[in-house]
Design an enzyme around this catalytic site. Structure first.
Site, PDB file in Angstrom:
ATOM      1  NE  ARG A   1      -6.915   4.306   9.039  1.00 42.67           N
ATOM      2  CZ  ARG A   1      -8.129   4.594   8.645  1.00 42.67           C
ATOM      3  NH1 ARG A   1      -8.724   5.692   9.085  1.00 42.67           N
ATOM      4  NH2 ARG A   1      -8.759   3.813   7.793  1.00 42.67           N
TER       5      ARG A   1
ATOM      6  CE  LYS B   1      -7.436  -4.113   7.584  1.00 41.10           C
ATOM      7  NZ  LYS B   1      -6.338  -3.416   6.978  1.00 41.10           N
TER       8      LYS B   1
ATOM      9  CB  CYS C   1      -1.825   4.741   3.540  1.00 39.82           C
ATOM     10  SG  CYS C   1      -1.859   3.043   4.117  1.00 39.82           S
TER      11      CYS C   1
ATOM     12  CE  LYS D   1      -7.915  -1.663   4.493  1.00 40.98           C
ATOM     13  NZ  LYS D   1      -6.542  -1.242   4.188  1.00 40.98           N
TER      14      LYS D   1
ATOM     15  NE  ARG E   1      -6.708   4.454   5.139  1.00 42.82           N
ATOM     16  CZ  ARG E   1      -5.699   5.305   5.091  1.00 42.82           C
ATOM     17  NH1 ARG E   1      -5.650   6.247   4.162  1.00 42.82           N
ATOM     18  NH2 ARG E   1      -4.719   5.236   5.979  1.00 42.82           N
TER      19      ARG E   1
ATOM     20  CB  SER F   1      -5.207  -2.240  15.173  1.00 39.58           C
ATOM     21  OG  SER F   1      -6.034  -1.372  14.424  1.00 39.58           O
TER      22      SER F   1
ATOM     23  CB  CYS G   1      -0.936   0.016   1.213  1.00 40.62           C
ATOM     24  SG  CYS G   1      -2.421   1.010   0.883  1.00 40.62           S
TER      25      CYS G   1
ATOM     26  CB  CYS H   1      -4.491   3.552   0.103  1.00 43.94           C
ATOM     27  SG  CYS H   1      -4.893   3.351   1.860  1.00 43.94           S
TER      28      CYS H   1
ATOM     29  CD  GLU I   1     -14.511  -4.315  -4.173  1.00 47.51           C
ATOM     30  OE1 GLU I   1     -13.547  -4.847  -4.744  1.00 47.51           O
ATOM     31  OE2 GLU I   1     -14.710  -3.084  -4.177  1.00 47.51           O
TER      32      GLU I   1
HETATM   33  C1  PBG Z   1      -3.261   0.238   5.164  1.00 47.24           C
HETATM   34  C2  PBG Z   1      -3.723  -0.773   6.137  1.00 47.24           C
HETATM   35  C3  PBG Z   1      -4.584  -0.571   7.211  1.00 47.24           C
HETATM   36  C4  PBG Z   1      -4.646  -1.766   7.907  1.00 47.24           C
HETATM   37  C5  PBG Z   1      -3.844  -2.682   7.232  1.00 47.24           C
HETATM   38  N1  PBG Z   1      -3.299  -2.044   6.123  1.00 47.24           N
HETATM   39  C6  PBG Z   1      -5.270   0.651   7.687  1.00 47.24           C
HETATM   40  C7  PBG Z   1      -6.128   1.418   6.808  1.00 47.24           C
HETATM   41  O1  PBG Z   1      -6.608   0.974   5.765  1.00 47.24           O
HETATM   42  O2  PBG Z   1      -6.337   2.571   7.175  1.00 47.24           O
HETATM   43  C8  PBG Z   1      -5.425  -1.991   9.174  1.00 47.24           C
HETATM   44  C9  PBG Z   1      -4.894  -3.030  10.068  1.00 47.24           C
HETATM   45  C10 PBG Z   1      -5.367  -2.977  11.455  1.00 47.24           C
HETATM   46  O3  PBG Z   1      -6.173  -2.110  11.843  1.00 47.24           O
HETATM   47  O4  PBG Z   1      -4.910  -3.831  12.229  1.00 47.24           O
HETATM   48  N2  PBG Z   1      -3.757   0.129   3.895  1.00 47.24           N
HETATM   49 ZN    ZN Z   2      -3.244   1.991   2.655  1.00 46.14          ZN
END
Ligand code: PBG
Ligand code: ZN
Length: 331
Positions: free
Chosen positions: A215, A258, A125, A205, A227, A284, A123, A133, A243
């Site tokens: 983040r 996710k 970001c 996602k 996002r 997370s 990614c 991203c 998707e």
């Molecule tokens: C970035 C990414 C994110 C996560 C994994 N890859 C955060 C987002 O999309 O803002 C989240 C993982 C987590 O919260 O444990 N593309």
């Molecule tokens: Zn990202």
């Protein structure tokens, strides 16, 4: 047949009986540990992630040492997240595809010193100055004045994936949610001879508030807006099927849902509709929520294994989770 002939409690009489009738089992090889590697940390330095009690940002060598410890406990796979030096971030996320970038160097060392399956998060970001991203352009017809460019971003995501494959990644995992990214990645990998490098798409996602601790951990919050123009609306379940379908057509090797716990219904649907290996990301916020409950004394540690089991029961084959170290000690 019903009571008193049938008694369901017979199945629960003691742990020996319960063990032989248990339907769902969590295995060590189901776990994927997400590890944060920070370019600016020196050997031996690690930073506690305040929003994720018990989790750290590691230096390159520290990450490899920790990975070896987990491997000794039975971990089979790891997903690498890089945190580049703040001053290297730019509009196009250049440090994401630098051959000597933090992920690329970490992968090289993990490959040399462990037998883990090495997955990389693909990614931009963490690498862009604006924290989105993909690339951005001003556009008034959007929620916050910026459009996240789709087709222009694909080139940079593909370059990033290729650089990870060159560094030795077994699997690249694009998490950006641009349309067409699986096709772009498969094409550049194949053109360069990496036809055996696998793609684990973050296919389904959602734009979730449960990513907040990540983040903070990865310093990747968008500086403006959100996002929602690329990640999915949490209300949409049919769209999840579309998707996933598109990613299958474009050539992904794994599907992913996710987050996990607030989306168990989606996991079950994707399991029923597709026959690819299914990954889920126990994100997370799910980790921190349970950790906070335990710290406060509202929950016990048993809630950890119960929630991981529920994700498997819903239909996941693999679980990316910050609880992997805990689970390895309790399996
Ligand atoms: C970035 C990414 C994110 C996560 C994994 N890859 C955060 C987002 O999309 O803002 C989240 C993982 C987590 O919260 O444990 N593309
Ligand atoms: Zn990202």
């Amino acid at each position: 047949m019903n009571f008193p002939v049938t008694r369901m409690r017979r199945y629960r009489k003691n742990s020996k009986i319960r063990d032989i009738v248990r339907e769902t089992k969590l295995n060590k090889e189901d776990l994927i540990y997400p590890i944060f590697v920070k370019e600016d940390l020196k050997d031996g330095e690690k930073e506690a992630i305040s929003a994720m009690p018990g989790e750290y940002r590691f230096s390159l060598n520290g990450a490899v040492e920790y990975a070896k410890e987990l491997e000794a406990k039975g971990l089979r796979s790891i997903i690498v997240f890089g945190l580049p030096s703040e001053d290297k971030k730019d509009e196009i996320g250049s440090p994401a595809f630098a051959p000597t970038g933090i992920v690329q160097r970490t992968v090289g060392k993990l490959k040399a010193e462990t037998d883990l399956v090495i997955i990389t998060d693909v990614c931009l970001c963490q690498y862009t100055s604006h924290g989105h991203c993909g690339l951005i352009r001003e556009n008034d017809d959007t929620d916050f004045g910026y459009e996240i460019l789709n087709d222009e971003s694909l080139e940079y995501l593909a370059k990033t994936a290729l650089s990870h494959a060159e560094a030795g990644a077994d699997i690249v995992a694009p998490s950006d949610m641009m349309d067409g990214r699986i096709h772009s990645l498969r094409e550049i990998l194949d053109e360069n001879g990496y036809y055996n490098t696998m793609i684990m798409s973050y296919s389904v996602k959602f734009a979730s508030s449960f990513y907040a601790p990540f983040r903070e951990a990865a310093c990747s919050a968008p500086s403006a807006g959100n996002r929602k123009s690329y990640q999915m609306d949490p209300a949409n379940a049919l769209e999840a099927i579309r998707e996933a379908e598109l990613d299958v057509i474009e050539g992904t090797d794994f599907l992913m849902v996710k987050p996990a716990l607030p989306y168990l219904d989606i996991i079950k649907t994707i399991r029923e509709e597709f026959d690819l290996p299914l990954v889920t990301y126990n994100v997370s916020g799910e980790y921190s929520m349970i950790m906070a409950g335990i710290e406060k004394g509202y929950l016990t540690e048993e809630s950890i294994m119960e929630s991981l089991l529920s994700i498997k029961r819903a239909g996941a084959d693999l679980i990316i989770t910050n609880f992997a170290p805990y689970a390895l000690d309790h399996l």
